[in-house]
Design a protein around this motif. Structure first.
Motif, mmCIF file in Angstrom:
data_model
loop_
_atom_site.group_PDB
_atom_site.id
_atom_site.type_symbol
_atom_site.label_atom_id
_atom_site.label_comp_id
_atom_site.label_asym_id
_atom_site.label_seq_id
_atom_site.Cartn_x
_atom_site.Cartn_y
_atom_site.Cartn_z
ATOM 1 N N GLY A 1 37.794 43.630 44.960
ATOM 2 C CA GLY A 1 36.919 42.475 45.000
ATOM 3 C C GLY A 1 35.746 42.686 45.932
ATOM 4 O O GLY A 1 35.425 43.821 46.311
ATOM 5 N N ARG B 1 37.572 39.734 50.121
ATOM 6 C CA ARG B 1 38.603 40.339 49.282
ATOM 7 C C ARG B 1 38.281 41.795 48.938
ATOM 8 O O ARG B 1 38.831 42.346 47.997
ATOM 9 C CB ARG B 1 38.769 39.530 47.999
ATOM 10 C CG ARG B 1 39.413 38.160 48.233
ATOM 11 C CD ARG B 1 39.506 37.373 46.949
ATOM 12 N NE ARG B 1 40.236 36.122 47.142
ATOM 13 C CZ ARG B 1 40.206 35.098 46.304
ATOM 14 N NH1 ARG B 1 39.464 35.175 45.214
ATOM 15 N NH2 ARG B 1 40.903 34.001 46.551
ATOM 16 N N THR C 1 41.245 42.513 43.064
ATOM 17 C CA THR C 1 41.234 41.124 42.598
ATOM 18 C C THR C 1 40.403 40.916 41.331
ATOM 19 O O THR C 1 40.399 39.818 40.782
ATOM 20 C CB THR C 1 40.670 40.191 43.687
ATOM 21 O OG1 THR C 1 39.331 40.595 43.992
ATOM 22 C CG2 THR C 1 41.518 40.243 44.952
ATOM 23 N N ASP C 2 39.684 41.959 40.884
ATOM 24 C CA ASP C 2 38.873 41.845 39.672
ATOM 25 C C ASP C 2 39.641 42.498 38.523
ATOM 26 O O ASP C 2 39.820 43.720 38.508
ATOM 27 C CB ASP C 2 37.517 42.523 39.858
ATOM 28 C CG ASP C 2 36.659 41.806 40.900
ATOM 29 O OD1 ASP C 2 37.191 40.915 41.588
ATOM 30 O OD2 ASP C 2 35.476 42.150 41.018
ATOM 31 N N TYR D 1 38.226 37.136 37.769
ATOM 32 C CA TYR D 1 38.485 37.443 39.176
ATOM 33 C C TYR D 1 38.718 36.190 40.022
ATOM 34 O O TYR D 1 38.612 36.229 41.252
ATOM 35 C CB TYR D 1 37.314 38.246 39.768
ATOM 36 C CG TYR D 1 35.955 37.631 39.520
ATOM 37 C CD1 TYR D 1 35.450 36.654 40.374
ATOM 38 C CD2 TYR D 1 35.190 38.023 38.438
ATOM 39 C CE1 TYR D 1 34.221 36.092 40.154
ATOM 40 C CE2 TYR D 1 33.949 37.465 38.201
ATOM 41 C CZ TYR D 1 33.463 36.500 39.062
ATOM 42 O OH TYR D 1 32.234 35.916 38.816
ATOM 43 N N SER D 2 39.038 35.094 39.371
ATOM 44 C CA SER D 2 39.306 33.867 40.132
ATOM 45 C C SER D 2 40.452 33.114 39.485
ATOM 46 O O SER D 2 40.744 33.284 38.301
ATOM 47 C CB SER D 2 38.055 32.981 40.168
ATOM 48 O OG SER D 2 37.729 32.533 38.859
ATOM 49 N N GLY D 3 41.101 32.270 40.279
ATOM 50 C CA GLY D 3 42.151 31.414 39.757
ATOM 51 C C GLY D 3 43.490 31.555 40.440
ATOM 52 O O GLY D 3 44.353 30.690 40.315
ATOM 53 N N THR E 1 45.884 32.134 44.016
ATOM 54 C CA THR E 1 45.855 31.868 45.452
ATOM 55 C C THR E 1 45.728 33.194 46.199
ATOM 56 O O THR E 1 45.959 34.274 45.637
ATOM 57 C CB THR E 1 47.144 31.162 45.905
ATOM 58 O OG1 THR E 1 48.258 32.060 45.718
ATOM 59 C CG2 THR E 1 47.379 29.885 45.115
ATOM 60 N N ASP E 2 45.381 33.123 47.475
ATOM 61 C CA ASP E 2 45.286 34.343 48.287
ATOM 62 C C ASP E 2 46.627 35.076 48.324
ATOM 63 O O ASP E 2 46.672 36.308 48.251
ATOM 64 C CB ASP E 2 44.846 33.997 49.711
ATOM 65 C CG ASP E 2 43.374 33.617 49.784
ATOM 66 O OD1 ASP E 2 42.654 33.851 48.785
ATOM 67 O OD2 ASP E 2 42.948 33.076 50.820
ATOM 68 N N ARG F 1 38.561 32.821 33.208
ATOM 69 C CA ARG F 1 39.132 32.715 34.555
ATOM 70 C C ARG F 1 40.643 32.613 34.418
ATOM 71 O O ARG F 1 41.176 32.205 33.380
ATOM 72 C CB ARG F 1 38.584 31.499 35.302
ATOM 73 C CG ARG F 1 38.836 30.175 34.595
ATOM 74 C CD ARG F 1 37.951 29.082 35.160
ATOM 75 N NE ARG F 1 38.180 27.785 34.538
ATOM 76 C CZ ARG F 1 37.621 27.401 33.396
ATOM 77 N NH1 ARG F 1 36.823 28.218 32.743
ATOM 78 N NH2 ARG F 1 37.859 26.199 32.907
#
Length: 545
Positions: free
Chosen positions: A429, A433, A438-439, A462-464, A466-467, A520
């Motif tokens: 990322g 990140r 993460t991508d 690359y989103s959606g 949690t950490d 996403r």
């Protein structure tokens, strides 16, 4: 340059709006006029073109830092930002420079035409006389990717404090196609010049998404509804027998849509229409994927004009017969807009038979009025049938404001389409990140010519998550990598994720034959095996007829 670098350091080190606005205000009060103009330009995304490509920047930075290129690349992947990596690996010197921001930018503009040796020498000379943060800012400007956590709205607020000029007036002044290399601060901000306003659009009014119950908006009869079209938000301006078409990103795109030249002589001077540019193949609204064939083209061929014509779906009138009518209630502006389009239709019918055969590319976005929120919800459910993203809800008495304001305009999108897909590739990322994968790239099943199932990639997201979920997936990726392709890793097909997207269309540019809009991650389907993931045919079945 020292003052500008100090400003960016302050802006980059806080999330508090008041501190950012005060830092910008203090800067505008002390900076020289040319530096003020360039700062306004940079913070409103008018950066000079990149003079050196990133491959050479990485190569020369590793050379100056006296480290192997592979080590620089590994550092870059961990840091996640090229300018920050360069600022970190190059040792600082005790020397300094008094050059202004404007001097640096003038040099960078001239640098684009220099030889590689001249570019290398210029970078070496400046990298070694700047401290860490100055070097970071200098390199950001060189890369042309200068992004900082300040919106144009915050910058305009600070400029208003420094100059005592109203924010809305400043927002209007900063719209348009001005060049920071030639315009002065006096001309841009302080002077009143009527000729400068011939082509200028108004600042766009933006809506917030509805997050709670739509009924919380109150009495439904106080609201007007219309479909939210999936095209390019624009303002179309006719003044002094000239046409100007602006995108919401403040880009003048008149030449991209030659169909709109028909508006001259038909729509009266002193008219500004807020609307959506939509593809209109075969006399019906197309997909955004159709519109992408027109976006970015330097020239629009006759065949493309014929294959993917466009129309303007008008939904608001901002200027009428030379008068700014944004303060009038929405319902009054709509009546004037409806009257305008009736006049255009009448004029078209009076034209010659040859011209009358060609439909004017101007259509009214229908407003709807309901007696219950249930009826509004029912209309929203049929949005995809009419090729829209959902509904826009506008208070009937609302003025046309500046920027994103809560209260009078809301967007209520339809629920996204979803599909269960298999994770096949991963990439690191960015930002916080940058040390995690993460991508992600996702695939769906299809049968090959031999009748065997295989996975075909169709989307990246690359989103959606949690950490904690990202960290968990990252740890799995590092243990289950099959191959490496530079920063990209292929992984063992094992995990299923539910992917959401706003729209879908057939596409020859994608291996899957399908393009999705805004994909996403919705959730990690740890309850499913890869054999339960969807097929490509399931995805294609979602494409509207």
């Amino acid at each position: 340059m020292k003052n500008f670098a100090s400003l960016i350091k302050t802006l980059d080190s806080t999330n508090k709006t008041t501190i950012k606005v005060q830092a910008l205000t203090d800067y505008f009060l002390v900076a020289n006029d040319t530096d003020r103009v360039w700062t306004i330009a940079i913070l409103s995304h008018r950066r000079p073109p990149r003079p050196v490509n990133t491959t050479l920047l990485r190569q020369w930075a590793s050379e100056l830092a006296k480290i192997p290129l592979w080590l620089f690349e590994e550092s870059y992947h961990i840091v996640g930002d090229l300018a920050e990596t360069i600022a970190l690996v190059i040792p600082s010197s005790k020397s300094s420079t008094d050059k202004t921001l404007t001097q640096f930018l003038d040099e960078m503009i001239a640098l684009k035409k220099r030889t590689e040796d001249e570019k290398r020498n210029y970078l070496f000379e400046n990298w070694t006389v700047l401290d860490y943060y100055e070097r970071f800012v200098f390199t950001k400007l060189i890369t042309g990717g200068f992004r900082i956590g300040v919106s144009q709205k915050l910058m305009t607020r600070a400029l208003a404090k420094a100059t005592a000029i109203d924010e809305d007036i400043l927002a209007y002044k900063l719209m348009g196609n001005w060049n920071p290399s030639v315009i002065t601060f006096q001309e841009l901000i302080l002077e009143e010049n009527e000729s400068d306003y011939l082509s200028k659009p108004y600042p766009f009014y933006l809506a917030y998404a509805i997050e709670d119950e739509v009924a919380d908006l109150g009495n439904v009869t106080e609201w007007s509804a219309e479909h939210k079209w999936d095209g390019i938000r624009s303002q179309t301006i006719i003044r002094n027998d000239e046409l100007f078409v602006w995108s919401r990103g403040e880009e003048l795109v008149t030449d991209k849509y030659p169909e709109f030249q028909d508006f001259i002589g038909t729509i009266p001077n002193g008219t500004v229409i807020d609307g959506e540019i939509l593809p209109f193949p075969n006399g019906q609204i197309g997909s955004f994927n159709d519109l992408q064939t027109r976006i970015g083209r330097k020239t629009v061929s006759k065949s493309l004009l014929s294959k993917v014509p466009v129309i303007l779906k008008a939904y608001d009138l901002l200027e009428w017969r030379g008068e700014d009518i944004r303060t009038k209630p929405f319902i009054q502006r709509r009546k004037l807009l409806e009257h305008l389009i009736q006049e255009v239709d009448h004029k078209r019918k009076e034209q010659t038979e040859k011209i009358a055969k060609a439909a004017m590319p101007l259509y009214l976005s229908e407003t709807m009025h309901f007696n219950s929120w249930k009826a509004v919800a029912d209309e929203r459910e049929r949005s995809r049938e009419v090729r829209s993203e959902g509904l826009m809800l506008k208070r009937k008495d609302s003025p046309y404001l500046v920027g994103r304001k809560k209260g009078d305009w809301w967007k209520w999108k339809v629920d996204p389409l979803t599909i269960d897909a298999v994770l096949t590739y991963a990439m690191r990322g960015h930002g916080r990140r940058s040390n995690l994968f993460t991508d992600y790239t996702f695939a769906l099943w299809q049968e090959n010519e031999e009748g065997e199932r295989e996975l075909v990639t169709f989307a990246k997201a690359y989103s959606g998550l949690t950490d904690a979920e990202f960290r968990q997936v990252d740890a799995w990726i590092k243990k289950n990598t099959l191959e490496r392709f530079g920063p990209v890793r292929s992984v063992k097909p094992h995990h299923v994720f539910e992917i959401a997207f706003e729209g879908i269309a057939l596409s020859k540019r994608h291996k899957s034959g399908v393009a999705t809009r805004f994909p996403r991650i919705v959730r990690w389907r740890q309850d499913k095996t890869i054999h339960e993931a969807n097929h490509l045919e399931d995805l294609k079945a979602l494409i509207p007829n």
